[in-house]
Design a protein around this motif. Structure first.
Motif, PDB file in Angstrom:
ATOM      1  N   VAL B 180       0.857  -1.182   0.000  1.00  0.00           N
ATOM      2  CA  VAL B 180       0.000   0.000   0.000  1.00  0.00           C
ATOM      3  C   VAL B 180       0.895   1.235   0.000  1.00  0.00           C
ATOM      4  CG1 VAL B 180      -1.783   1.275   1.265  1.00  0.00           C
ATOM      5  CG2 VAL B 180      -1.774  -1.227   1.312  1.00  0.00           C
ATOM      6  N   ALA B 182       1.019   4.282   1.371  1.00  0.00           N
ATOM      7  CA  ALA B 182       0.300   5.010   2.419  1.00  0.00           C
ATOM      8  C   ALA B 182       0.973   6.329   2.750  1.00  0.00           C
ATOM      9  CB  ALA B 182       0.208   4.142   3.676  1.00  0.00           C
ATOM     10  N   TRP B 220      -2.627  -0.638  -3.623  1.00  0.00           N
ATOM     11  CA  TRP B 220      -3.519   0.434  -3.187  1.00  0.00           C
ATOM     12  C   TRP B 220      -2.702   1.710  -2.997  1.00  0.00           C
ATOM     13  CZ3 TRP B 220      -8.799  -0.001  -2.266  1.00  0.00           C
ATOM     14  CH2 TRP B 220      -9.333  -1.305  -2.194  1.00  0.00           C
ATOM     15  N   THR B 221      -3.286   2.855  -3.318  1.00  0.00           N
ATOM     16  CA  THR B 221      -2.595   4.122  -3.115  1.00  0.00           C
ATOM     17  C   THR B 221      -3.514   5.116  -2.417  1.00  0.00           C
ATOM     18  OG1 THR B 221      -1.326   3.748  -5.133  1.00  0.00           O
ATOM     19  CG2 THR B 221      -1.349   5.999  -4.281  1.00  0.00           C
ATOM     20  N   ALA B 222      -2.975   5.764  -1.379  1.00  0.00           N
ATOM     21  CA  ALA B 222      -3.725   6.828  -0.710  1.00  0.00           C
ATOM     22  C   ALA B 222      -3.568   8.095  -1.538  1.00  0.00           C
ATOM     23  CB  ALA B 222      -3.181   7.043   0.699  1.00  0.00           C
ATOM     24  N   SER B 231      -9.107   9.562  -1.498  1.00  0.00           N
ATOM     25  CA  SER B 231      -9.594   8.258  -1.904  1.00  0.00           C
ATOM     26  C   SER B 231      -8.505   7.202  -1.829  1.00  0.00           C
ATOM     27  CB  SER B 231     -10.165   8.329  -3.325  1.00  0.00           C
ATOM     28  OG  SER B 231      -9.210   8.913  -4.177  1.00  0.00           O
ATOM     29  N   ALA B 232      -8.970   5.958  -1.822  1.00  0.00           N
ATOM     30  CA  ALA B 232      -8.084   4.810  -1.912  1.00  0.00           C
ATOM     31  C   ALA B 232      -8.194   4.284  -3.330  1.00  0.00           C
ATOM     32  CB  ALA B 232      -8.510   3.749  -0.906  1.00  0.00           C
ATOM     33  N   ARG B 234      -7.102   1.676  -6.302  1.00  0.00           N
ATOM     34  CA  ARG B 234      -6.574   0.325  -6.497  1.00  0.00           C
ATOM     35  C   ARG B 234      -5.928   0.243  -7.873  1.00  0.00           C
ATOM     36  NH1 ARG B 234     -10.677  -4.349  -4.388  1.00  0.00           N
ATOM     37  NH2 ARG B 234      -9.086  -5.797  -3.628  1.00  0.00           N
ATOM     38  N   VAL B 256      -6.274   3.862   4.380  1.00  0.00           N
ATOM     39  CA  VAL B 256      -6.113   3.053   3.158  1.00  0.00           C
ATOM     40  C   VAL B 256      -5.480   1.702   3.508  1.00  0.00           C
ATOM     41  CG1 VAL B 256      -5.085   2.970   0.854  1.00  0.00           C
ATOM     42  CG2 VAL B 256      -6.081   5.099   1.701  1.00  0.00           C
ATOM     43  N   SER B 273     -14.879   1.761   3.924  1.00  0.00           N
ATOM     44  CA  SER B 273     -14.628   3.199   3.990  1.00  0.00           C
ATOM     45  C   SER B 273     -15.778   3.936   4.680  1.00  0.00           C
ATOM     46  CB  SER B 273     -14.419   3.743   2.567  1.00  0.00           C
ATOM     47  OG  SER B 273     -14.168   5.126   2.627  1.00  0.00           O
TER      48      SER B 273
END
Lengths: 244, 413
Positions: B180, B182, B220-222, B231-232, B234, B256, B273
């Motif tokens: 992730v 984050a 996943w990316t914050a 948003s998160a 994908r 996230v 979420s």
């Protein structure tokens, strides 16, 4: 002062990326601010491994680091003899914990493997049986500096050759873990250009007289006393009470 | 039979401890159970979907967010008070013995032991930086121990922060990982490569070392857009809006991480979420307390990395109280204060408080921050002009303050 054309005091923090674990770069902040508050312009240079280190700094500071970083830092210093030469002949150096060990003749790691230090001071370090962690109080041998307070967190047992004196005589804590010539437990080392110690805190934040000693040595100037709020309360906390 | 008796003995002890006013009782209760039945933790976890949450900063917040997300699907046991050693984990499971899920916040030094006992479905590894050096030893040794523990859990998915080199080094050998992005704002402990010690070349987007250790591609990316929208995202292209009640960029990162973990455990990311958006108080952190004519917001920061994140949350218009202790749980060494960029503070009034107020005061002076020093934080609040105050306290200082401020949220500490 130093290598600069103007009269700015230049303080070089050596390898803050490798030797920054115990916040010892705060020592440079203390030195710079105490100079400025006396009307002496001061600049702090962060000297990282990827640059050719300047040799004209007035004061160099080295801090503590993790085992692997210590090896990297030693190798880096050995690759820059001009810097080591400046530390030997023209600058003043404060070396803390791993930084102190690095400047010595040799160190050995936990597996018993021995490797050479920079050799600026006649000190050898071997790993001790257990980590020394906690508050330390010493009587500093530098005239007028008085008691030193700091926090140690290391595994080194350092032997200072008879040609040098330890920086302080340990009242509480471990320090070098070895006795000086008179049989007292010592901490660190004091030569005309180098102050070495195991004390974090950072050591100059807790012991302003030691900071002023380094500034006086580097500038040749007598410094007016400074009255910093909270400073006396801080020293009382660690020196008078049997604080943990 | 013996196992049930051991759990009961621990539960009784905890209740007694609470009634005597000695705190939540989770630590003493857990110790009693473990002393009587050493495999109690494994037996209490059996049959549940367990997530462990670890790392230096954000454990408590992230475990609260993940517990909220999982609660949208089933019952959850959770060590909500933040007692994150072995005994705290055990107490949480003993208190709610029949839940479908368990979310356990675990101190990074105890992760190996807890993971071995509970065989978790997911381990969330947030970040690793220096904290309590006198207790926890060096960051790199902690990461190495974590790495060894993760290898021993082939069935566990490790949800790990790709932006933290120390985490990547620790989690890379794990069999299953979900990376992730984050975020990581404080790089003070990872300017050199954790694997080989070389200086680490990094941009804000990516980092990589000559030895081959590099930022992995994140699943996943914050993503923090302007004006509070976040948003998160994908790699599949799915984008889940994140609307948190908690402040700060680092809590978006925590959220996230929690969404990725919840998704792995079977929760729809959007449901996760939505459930997390209602979390507004994490064991008293970020909570607003009225004290006399003051509205006090309580923030926790206990090391340089946590402080760096907190600097972005402090309201420059409010007075600021900083409270620092140096008890065992805080770490005895106050040197870390010198790695906090206090010179960035813009608060109109700053007060240094706590059992180490003098250490803090000296640090603030050297950062050219004008301040007053009043050791007792409650007396300091009372002495301030009416209005809003941000309080940033470290671990035991925060716990003390919560206990002492009369209208603080009533949950036990």
């Amino acid at each position: 002062m130093g290598g600069t054309a103007d009269s700015t005091l230049v303080i070089g923090v050596l390898l803050p990326d490798a030797l920054g674990t115990y916040s010892d770069s705060g020592n440079a902040v203390v030195l710079a601010q105490r100079a400025r508050w006396r009307g002496i312009a001061a600049r702090v240079l962060q000297i990282t491994a990827d640059v050719t280190p300047p040799t004209g700094c007035d004061i160099y500071v080295l801090g503590g680091g993790e085992d692997q970083a210590q090896v990297t830092a030693t190798r880096w210093l050995q690759q820059h003899p001009a810097l080591v030469g400046a530390m030997e002949t023209s600058a003043v150096t404060l070396a803390v914990c791993a930084g102190f060990q690095i400047l010595g003749r040799s160190m050995s790691d936990r597996s018993g493997h021995s490797y050479s230090g920079v050799g600026l001071i006649d000190v050898t370090t071997v790993p001790g049986p257990r980590r020394a962690v906690g508050q330390v109080i010493t009587h500093c041998v530098i005239p007028g500096v008085g008691q030193l307070t700091g926090f140690e967190n290391h595994r080194g047992i350092s032997t200072v050759a008879a040609s040098h004196v330890p920086l302080g005589r340990v009242v509480r804590g471990t320090g070098n873990g070895t006795p000086d010539a008179a049989g007292h437990l010592g901490d660190g080392v004091w030569t005309d250009r180098i102050v070495g110690t195991y004390l974090h805190g950072p050591v100059l934040a807790r012991n302003p007289a030691l900071a002023d000693h380094l500034l006086t040595t580097a500038t040749g100037r007598t410094l007016d006393p400074l009255d910093l709020p909270d400073q006396q309360a801080l020293r009382r906390t660690y020196l008078q009470r049997s604080s943990r | 039979m013996w196992f049930r008796a051991a759990v009961a003995a621990g539960t009784w002890t905890a209740r007694l401890s609470r009634r005597l006013g000695a705190g939540s009782g989770s630590i003493i209760g857990g110790r009693v159970t473990l002393a009587l039945c050493p495999d109690a933790l494994a037996r209490l976890a059996a049959g549940r979907q367990v997530a462990l949450v670890s790392g230096t900063n954000g454990k408590t917040t992230t475990s609260h967010l993940l517990a909220a997300a999982l609660a949208s699907m089933g019952t959850v046991a959770h060590n909500a008070t933040g007692s994150n050693m072995l005994d705290g984990a055990l107490a949480a499971l003993a208190q709610d013995p029949d839940t479908r899920f368990a979310v356990i916040e675990v101190d990074e030094l105890h992760l190996a032991t807890v993971a071995e006992a509970v065989d978790p479905e997911v381990i969330v590894l947030l970040n690793l930086s220096r904290d309590q050096l006198d207790r926890g030893s060096e960051v790199r040794s902690v990461a190495a121990a974590l790495s060894a523990a993760l290898i021993r859990q082939p069935r566990t998915t490790v949800v790990a922060n790709a932006d933290d080199p120390m985490v990547v080094w620790a989690a890379a050998p794990a069999v299953r990982t979900v990376w992730v992005s984050a975020g990581a704002t404080w790089a003070g402990d990872t300017t050199t490569c954790p694997r080989c010690g070389r200086s680490l070349a990094s941009t804000t987007e990516r980092w990589a070392c000559e030895c081959g250790l590099a930022r992995p591609d994140a699943a996943w990316t914050a993503v923090d857009q302007a004006a509070g929208a976040a948003s998160a995202v994908r790699t599949t292209g799915e984008s889940v809006p994140v609307r948190l009640s908690l402040p700060g960029r680092f809590n978006l990162g925590n959220a996230v991480m929690a969404i990725a973990a919840a998704a792995r455990m079977g929760v729809d990311p959007q449901d996760a979420s939505d459930a997390m958006s209602r979390v507004d108080d994490v064991a008293g952190r970020y909570s607003l307390v009225t004290y006399g004519s003051h509205e006090v917001r309580l923030l926790l920061a206990k090391n340089p990395a946590g402080w760096t994140e907190t600097l972005g949350v402090i309201d420059d218009a409010k007075a600021l109280l900083i409270v620092v202790n140096a008890r065992e749980a805080d770490g005895r060494d106050t040197s870390w204060l010198w790695d906090v960029p206090f010179d960035e503070l813009r608060s109109p009034t700053v007060v240094a408080c706590g059992e180490r107020a003098a250490d803090l005061g000296v640090r603030l002076s050297y950062a050219d921050i004008v301040h007053t020093t009043i050791a007792d934080p409650v007396a300091a609040i009372a002495a301030m002009p009416p209005g809003k105050i941000d309080v940033v306290a470290n671990y035991t200082a925060f716990a003390d303050l919560r206990r002492r401020l009369p209208s603080a949220p009533a949950e036990a500490l």
